[in-house]
Motif scaffolding. Structure first.
Motif, short mmCIF file in Angstrom:
data_model
loop_
_atom_site.label_atom_id
_atom_site.label_comp_id
_atom_site.label_asym_id
_atom_site.label_seq_id
_atom_site.Cartn_x
_atom_site.Cartn_y
_atom_site.Cartn_z
N LEU A 66 7.27 -6.22 13.23
CA LEU A 66 7.48 -4.78 13.38
C LEU A 66 6.77 -4.01 12.27
O LEU A 66 6.10 -3.01 12.53
CB LEU A 66 8.99 -4.46 13.38
CG LEU A 66 9.36 -2.99 13.49
CD1 LEU A 66 8.85 -2.37 14.78
CD2 LEU A 66 10.88 -2.84 13.38
N LEU A 67 6.88 -4.49 11.05
CA LEU A 67 6.19 -3.84 9.94
C LEU A 67 4.68 -3.85 10.15
O LEU A 67 4.00 -2.85 9.92
CB LEU A 67 6.54 -4.51 8.61
CG LEU A 67 7.96 -4.34 8.11
CD1 LEU A 67 8.18 -5.16 6.84
CD2 LEU A 67 8.29 -2.88 7.86
N ASP A 68 4.16 -5.00 10.59
CA ASP A 68 2.71 -5.10 10.86
C ASP A 68 2.30 -4.11 11.95
O ASP A 68 1.30 -3.41 11.82
CB ASP A 68 2.34 -6.52 11.28
CG ASP A 68 2.41 -7.51 10.14
OD1 ASP A 68 2.43 -7.08 8.97
OD2 ASP A 68 2.45 -8.73 10.43
N GLN A 69 3.09 -4.07 13.00
CA GLN A 69 2.79 -3.18 14.13
C GLN A 69 2.78 -1.71 13.70
O GLN A 69 1.91 -0.95 14.10
CB GLN A 69 3.85 -3.39 15.22
CG GLN A 69 3.82 -2.40 16.35
CD GLN A 69 5.05 -2.56 17.24
OE1 GLN A 69 5.46 -3.67 17.55
NE2 GLN A 69 5.63 -1.44 17.65
N GLU A 70 3.73 -1.34 12.87
CA GLU A 70 3.86 0.06 12.47
C GLU A 70 2.90 0.46 11.35
O GLU A 70 2.83 1.63 11.01
CB GLU A 70 5.30 0.35 12.06
CG GLU A 70 6.27 0.29 13.22
CD GLU A 70 5.92 1.25 14.35
OE1 GLU A 70 5.75 2.45 14.10
OE2 GLU A 70 5.82 0.78 15.51
N SER A 71 2.18 -0.48 10.77
CA SER A 71 1.20 -0.12 9.75
C SER A 71 -0.22 -0.35 10.20
O SER A 71 -1.16 0.01 9.51
CB SER A 71 1.47 -0.88 8.44
OG SER A 71 1.36 -2.26 8.64
N ARG A 72 -0.39 -0.93 11.37
CA ARG A 72 -1.73 -1.23 11.89
C ARG A 72 -2.56 0.05 11.99
O ARG A 72 -2.15 1.02 12.59
CB ARG A 72 -1.60 -1.87 13.26
CG ARG A 72 -2.92 -2.46 13.75
CD ARG A 72 -2.73 -3.36 14.93
NE ARG A 72 -2.01 -4.55 14.48
CZ ARG A 72 -0.95 -5.05 15.11
NH1 ARG A 72 -0.49 -4.50 16.19
NH2 ARG A 72 -0.34 -6.12 14.65
N GLY A 73 -3.69 0.04 11.35
CA GLY A 73 -4.61 1.17 11.41
C GLY A 73 -4.16 2.38 10.61
O GLY A 73 -4.74 3.44 10.72
N ALA A 74 -3.12 2.23 9.82
CA ALA A 74 -2.58 3.38 9.10
C ALA A 74 -3.44 3.79 7.91
O ALA A 74 -3.32 4.89 7.43
CB ALA A 74 -1.15 3.09 8.64
#
Length: 155
Positions: free
Chosen positions: A54-62
């Motif tokens: 979830l953390l990876d998903q929510e920071s992808r491309g940030a």
């Protein structure tokens, strides 16, 4: 990195997690044990999200940062989370995760983009907890927070 000033101030503490989590438990589930089970689980369940995914998903491309900015962030983390600081016996695995979380938070601040989940993660650290999971299907549900004590301030 003015936006991340509170986080930089947090890194300057000589002692971490010496007090119980001080944030609201209305939107959080506070645990004092089994936190690494939530944080390190590589598979979600019906009740809990896979936290690291979830953390990876929510920071992808940030964020995409110049190398000199990235170097400054790594230097801040190196001095702010040094081995000679007191972490109040917090579980080692959570401290390992903390380093990555702080890195991503500082990168998000430097890029000017702080996704909603990462705002919650930052708030938990600033309120003396360690974010370690999510109960329910994100964005519904609640963040799971490790606290070093069962004694919580009265809300």
């Amino acid at each position: 990195m003015v936006e991340g000033k509170s986080l930089v101030d947090f890194l300057e503490r000589p002692i971490f997690f010496d007090q119980p989590y001080s944030g609201s438990r209305h939107n959080a589930i506070v645990v004092t044990d089994l936190a690494t089970d939530f944080s390190c689980s590589s598979a979600g369940s019906e009740e809990f999200e896979d936290w690291q995914a979830l953390l990876d998903q929510e920071s992808r491309g940030a964020y995409s940062l110049p190398k000199n900015t990235e170097r400054k962030i790594l230097d801040l983390i190196s001095s702010g989370l040094s081995v000679d600081k007191n972490y109040s016996s917090a579980p080692e695995q959570l401290l390992n995760n903390m380093e990555g979380d702080i890195y991503r938070l500082l990168c998000c601040h430097a890029s000017g983009e702080l996704p909603a989940l990462w705002k919650k993660v930052e708030r938990v650290y600033l309120e003396n907890g360690i974010p370690c999971g999510w109960r329910g299907a994100y964005p519904e549900g609640r963040i799971v927070v490790y606290s070093n004590s069962r004694e919580f301030p009265i809300e």
